[in-house]
Write a protein that holds these residues in place. Structure first.
Motif, mmCIF file in Angstrom:
data_model
loop_
_atom_site.group_PDB
_atom_site.id
_atom_site.type_symbol
_atom_site.label_atom_id
_atom_site.label_comp_id
_atom_site.label_asym_id
_atom_site.label_seq_id
_atom_site.Cartn_x
_atom_site.Cartn_y
_atom_site.Cartn_z
ATOM 1 N N GLY A 184 10.380 -62.337 -12.491
ATOM 2 C CA GLY A 184 10.997 -62.441 -11.179
ATOM 3 C C GLY A 184 12.283 -63.243 -11.184
ATOM 4 O O GLY A 184 13.218 -62.929 -10.449
ATOM 5 N N ARG A 185 12.353 -64.281 -12.022
ATOM 6 C CA ARG A 185 13.518 -65.180 -11.960
ATOM 7 C C ARG A 185 14.593 -64.857 -12.992
ATOM 8 O O ARG A 185 15.735 -65.303 -12.849
ATOM 9 C CB ARG A 185 13.067 -66.626 -12.159
ATOM 10 C CG ARG A 185 12.704 -66.986 -13.594
ATOM 11 C CD ARG A 185 12.404 -68.460 -13.761
ATOM 12 N NE ARG A 185 12.106 -68.806 -15.142
ATOM 13 C CZ ARG A 185 10.911 -68.808 -15.684
ATOM 14 N NH1 ARG A 185 9.862 -68.483 -14.921
ATOM 15 N NH2 ARG A 185 10.717 -69.124 -16.949
ATOM 16 N N THR B 48 6.509 -62.260 -8.293
ATOM 17 C CA THR B 48 6.118 -63.655 -8.085
ATOM 18 C C THR B 48 4.809 -63.747 -7.312
ATOM 19 O O THR B 48 3.983 -64.626 -7.578
ATOM 20 C CB THR B 48 7.229 -64.408 -7.339
ATOM 21 O OG1 THR B 48 8.467 -64.262 -8.048
ATOM 22 C CG2 THR B 48 6.900 -65.891 -7.229
ATOM 23 N N GLY B 49 4.596 -62.826 -6.370
ATOM 24 C CA GLY B 49 3.342 -62.815 -5.622
ATOM 25 C C GLY B 49 2.140 -62.569 -6.515
ATOM 26 O O GLY B 49 1.090 -63.213 -6.362
ATOM 27 N N ALA C 141 10.070 -60.754 -5.491
ATOM 28 C CA ALA C 141 9.034 -61.345 -4.645
ATOM 29 C C ALA C 141 7.664 -60.768 -4.961
ATOM 30 O O ALA C 141 6.659 -61.500 -4.981
ATOM 31 C CB ALA C 141 9.385 -61.120 -3.172
ATOM 32 N N LEU D 93 5.165 -71.468 -7.303
ATOM 33 C CA LEU D 93 5.415 -70.032 -7.240
ATOM 34 C C LEU D 93 5.528 -69.552 -5.795
ATOM 35 O O LEU D 93 6.336 -68.663 -5.486
ATOM 36 C CB LEU D 93 4.301 -69.277 -7.959
ATOM 37 C CG LEU D 93 4.311 -69.365 -9.483
ATOM 38 C CD1 LEU D 93 3.024 -68.789 -10.063
ATOM 39 C CD2 LEU D 93 5.514 -68.629 -10.068
ATOM 40 N N SER E 53 9.012 -70.329 -4.650
ATOM 41 C CA SER E 53 9.986 -69.417 -5.245
ATOM 42 C C SER E 53 9.921 -68.044 -4.593
ATOM 43 O O SER E 53 10.950 -67.427 -4.317
ATOM 44 C CB SER E 53 9.745 -69.300 -6.751
ATOM 45 O OG SER E 53 9.902 -70.546 -7.379
ATOM 46 N N GLY E 54 8.705 -67.552 -4.358
ATOM 47 C CA GLY E 54 8.563 -66.261 -3.678
ATOM 48 C C GLY E 54 9.124 -66.303 -2.270
ATOM 49 O O GLY E 54 9.763 -65.345 -1.815
#
Length: 395
Positions: free
Chosen positions: A94-95, A337-338, A334, A160, A163-164
């Motif tokens: 994700g990042r 990350t979820g 997203a 997390l 971040s999401g």
């Protein structure tokens, strides 16, 4: 105690070949092929991607057969190790491409619209991304200490989640944003990743027996680094597809409105969108290079040429198509990350690997012998080994 081991040459070769093929295929998928804006219809790209996956599957099979494998797949029987690796991989997925997208956003669109020349945008993009670095620097070192008190599961999962949430809030941010909100969101993202990284590393390492922690660290870092590189290719692919859906019509409309003849405008509008994306990344206006071969600039007034090749025309032209592609990329990040949040939350509360009883007894005997040599009471309790304070893991 040092345990000698042989290098798994076959495993190393298969893993390197499979990973290089997979990542090379993803990188070359960014180039247009035929009438498609991306290269996913290119037979060489498909061969590299699926061939790389096949070699990695073969690598996994080989690792179950050799005596001293590069990857000890049996470690995935440990729930904490498996879930920590899944969370780390998806978090990196994700990042990984985020910073490139933010640089394109700043250099290609936002900075030129706020008075910065294209020659200045690379420097100022780095300056405006300082909150991203500050967030990591402030939270990263502290999170490791806090995880010893509150537990890796809590900090990693909350990190997390932050971040999401930052990804979803970035979708709501207008392309021509107010900087204070942009800085706050990238700082929030960095704080979340800082909270996640160190506790997750500690949880994964503590889930393993001491003699396997070197192998486990190598596996975790390999997964995270590979996911980071993979993320860059996926982000660029997603943004390119978003651009391809809206950029041609936007380019044609903007160019004809600025005085470019319909024929040359149509040719430029149907150029592969990846060119516009990398122009934004490199921080320059490609209109002159695109229109030059068509001869359209020779039939326009000096004022019109100055306008369309100036600082603000191109960024304004690609603003909305780029926003569409960015929203798709942030949605993907997203979602990844979820899923990482779920994996992190499902890890066991106690993540400290239990020390085998025979080893405890051996350590106790050695400590008692040492105590006798220095004149201490051999019957005294040994903290964490007999009747003293037990070693505990936190969740």
């Amino acid at each position: 105690m040092r345990i000698p081991a042989k290098i798994d040459w076959l495993g190393n070769a298969l893993f390197a070949a499979g990973l290089i093929a997979l990542l090379t295929g993803i990188v070359y998928s960014l180039l247009p092929y035929g009438g498609s804006p991306t290269g996913w219809g290119n037979p060489w790209v498909l061969t590299a991607v699926f061939g790389g996956i096949a070699v990695l599957v073969l690598f996994g099979w080989v690792e179950t057969k050799v005596a001293q494998p590069m990857f000890r797949l049996s470690l995935f029987r440990l729930r904490a190790f498996t879930l920590g690796n899944i969370a780390g991989l998806l978090g990196a997925l994700g990042r990984g491409g985020l910073q490139f997208m933010l640089i394109i956003w700043l250099q290609g669109i936002w900075l030129p619209q706020h008075g910065y020349s294209f020659s200045q945008t690379p420097l100022w993009a780095g300056i405006y991304l300082v909150p991203l670095t500050v967030g990591f620097l402030l939270v990263g070192p502290v999170s490791g200490a806090l995880s010893d008190r509150w537990g890796a599961r809590v900090l990693s999962t909350v990190g997390l989640l932050l971040s999401g949430a930052a990804f979803l809030l970035l979708e709501l941010l207008p392309i021509n944003f107010s900087y204070i909100w942009f800085a706050a969101l990238i700082f929030l993202f960095a704080v979340g990743m800082g909270m996640f990284f160190s506790p997750n590393q500690a949880a994964v390492m503590n889930s393993l027996p001491p003699e396997q922690r070197g192998v486990g660290a190598g596996m975790l870092n390999t997964f995270q680094n590979s996911a980071t590189v993979l993320s860059m290719g996926l982000f660029f692919t997603i943004v390119t597809l978003g651009l391809a859906a809206r950029l041609p019509a936007q380019l044609y409309k903007g160019l004809t409105a600025a005085g470019v003849a319909p024929g040359p405008a149509h040719l430029v509008a149907n150029e592969p969108p990846i060119g516009s994306l990398f122009s934004a990344f490199l921080g320059y206006n490609p209109i002159r290079e695109l229109l030059g071969p068509t001869g359209a600039l020779q039939h326009m007034s000096a004022r019109q040429v100055t306008y369309i090749t100036g600082r603000s025309f191109f960024p304004q032209l690609i603003e909305q198509p780029f926003a569409h592609g960015m929203h798709l990329a942030f949605t993907f990040a997203a979602i990844a990350t979820g899923i990482a949040v779920v994996a992190s939350a499902l890890r066991p509360r106690l993540y400290l690997h239990a020390t085998p009883q025979p080893l405890i007894e051996e350590l106790a005997e050695g400590a008692a012998e040492t105590a006798g040599l220095v004149g201490l009471d051999e019957e005294a309790d040994l903290p964490g080994l007999s009747g003293g304070t037990p070693v505990r893991g936190s969740g």
